[in-house]
Design an enzyme around this catalytic site. Structure first.
Site, PDB file in Angstrom:
ATOM      1  N   ASP A 142       1.331  -9.142   2.166  1.00  0.00           N
ATOM      2  CA  ASP A 142       0.376 -10.137   2.631  1.00  0.00           C
ATOM      3  C   ASP A 142       0.127 -11.171   1.537  1.00  0.00           C
ATOM      4  O   ASP A 142       0.321 -10.909   0.345  1.00  0.00           O
ATOM      5  CB  ASP A 142      -0.949  -9.475   3.010  1.00  0.00           C
ATOM      6  CG  ASP A 142      -0.804  -8.521   4.188  1.00  0.00           C
ATOM      7  OD1 ASP A 142       0.134  -8.706   4.976  1.00  0.00           O
ATOM      8  OD2 ASP A 142      -1.630  -7.598   4.300  1.00  0.00           O
ATOM      9  N   LYS A 143      -0.337 -12.325   1.941  1.00  0.00           N
ATOM     10  CA  LYS A 143      -0.572 -13.436   1.013  1.00  0.00           C
ATOM     11  C   LYS A 143      -1.351 -12.998  -0.224  1.00  0.00           C
ATOM     12  O   LYS A 143      -0.996 -13.348  -1.351  1.00  0.00           O
ATOM     13  CB  LYS A 143      -1.325 -14.551   1.742  1.00  0.00           C
ATOM     14  CG  LYS A 143      -1.775 -15.697   0.842  1.00  0.00           C
ATOM     15  CD  LYS A 143      -2.615 -16.697   1.615  1.00  0.00           C
ATOM     16  CE  LYS A 143      -3.151 -17.788   0.708  1.00  0.00           C
ATOM     17  NZ  LYS A 143      -4.044 -18.727   1.431  1.00  0.00           N
TER      18      LYS A 143
END
Length: 327
Positions: A142-143
């Site tokens: 995830d970011k």
């Protein structure tokens, strides 16, 4: 085998045990470094020669002893633009690249993130990687999750790494800080699918895809637990969804964590850090896999980033000041 940036030439002889087998099956046996779907497409597009004759029928029966040659063009798989960006490279050779991803880096371009992604950086760092599906990215973070990712620099490497993921051979271990005091480790075995009403989110769903997360306690605090987690599967947001499902969401998780849980009597500094921690406290700490070419079992480790080190120091000091049971 020879390969340039955009072409590949493969040659092998069919053997006696291939008698009566389909051409696409024989190719898969002779050239396992390429996916079955890619090999079938090469047959259909006229890139496969059997005894110097082009064959375009995957069901063609092989007799054994034929010389099979593949002369194929590797098509560009992404139209994103290369963008030179600094990468924290942990390991690199001709076949793979292992990076330590920082927070706030998106892996793939998407809505609201058309450039400045890891994919853009890879296109600049590895010339020719645009012929590899997804520029060699075989798994995501995830970011705002930090830590280790492996990237395939060639199509054969990508094929082998994807197989290791699918067969659950590749090992990925994470560290996280979760709300609540957990007394022991365990396993979360709960299927994950799209949220029933919020389609951008994931949730534990009865008819979702199988998802298994193993976790153990590294350190207990009076209101939090430092966890080591190992993925058996790799569903979107898996750790975040599973820990929220067992009522121990990750600190800082803006989607699945709910409102910050602030322990009574905590110092003003600790309260501020817990309330303002800008991301889910999750880090991909260890990655292990078989090298896709040499077959060597390799392991890499990435230390916790400074923001998580500071967060752990905060809750550790809070526990020392207030004791384990004074919540």
């Amino acid at each position: 085998m020879t390969q340039s940036e955009n072409t590949v030439v493969l040659e092998a002889n069919a053997e006696s045990h291939h008698f009566g087998k389909r051409l696409d099956q024989v190719l898969a046996d002779l050239f396992p470094e390429y996916s079955r779907s890619k090999l079938k497409n090469w047959i259909l597009e006229g890139s496969v020669y059997v005894d110097n004759e082009i064959l375009t029928t995957p069901r063609h029966k092989v007799m054994g002893g034929e010389t099979i040659i593949v002369r194929a063009t590797m098509e560009v798989q992404t139209t994103s633009e290369p963008q030179p960006m600094p990468l924290d490279i942990v390991y690199e050779d001709d076949d793979i690249l292992v990076i330590n991803k920082p927070t706030d880096m998106v892996v793939h371009p998407g809505a609201g993130n058309h450039d400045g992604t890891l994919l853009n950086a890879l296109l600049a760092h590895v010339p020719g990687i645009d012929v590899v599906p997804r520029a060699g990215i075989v798994h995501r973070l995830d970011k705002d999750t930090t830590g280790l990712m492996v990237v395939a620099k060639t199509v054969p490497a990508q094929t082998h790494l994807v197989e290791q993921l699918q067969e659950r051979v590749m090992s990925r271990e994470y560290e996280a800080l979760a709300y609540g005091t957990m007394v022991a480790g365990g396993i979360v075995d709960a299927p994950i699918g799209r949220h029933a009403t919020k389609r951008t989110l994931m949730a534990v769903r009865e008819f979702g895809k199988p998802a298994v997360t193993h976790y153990r306690v590294m350190e207990k605090f009076r209101a939090h637990t430092h966890l080591r987690l190992k993925l058996e599967t790799g569903r979107t947001h898996q750790i975040r969804v599973h820990m929220a499902h067992v009522k121990h969401p990750l600190v800082g998780d803006p989607v699945y964590g709910g409102r910050p849980r602030l322990p009574k009597g905590a110092t003003e500094e600790c309260v501020h850090m817990l309330r303002s921690f800008p991301r889910q406290a999750l880090h991909a700490a260890q990655l292990s896999l078989f090298h896709p070419v040499t077959g060597e079992w390799m392991t890499w480790r990435a230390p916790l980033p400074q923001d998580m080190v500071s967060l752990l120091a905060c809750v550790r000091e809070d526990t020392q000041i207030n004791g384990m049971n004074d919540i």
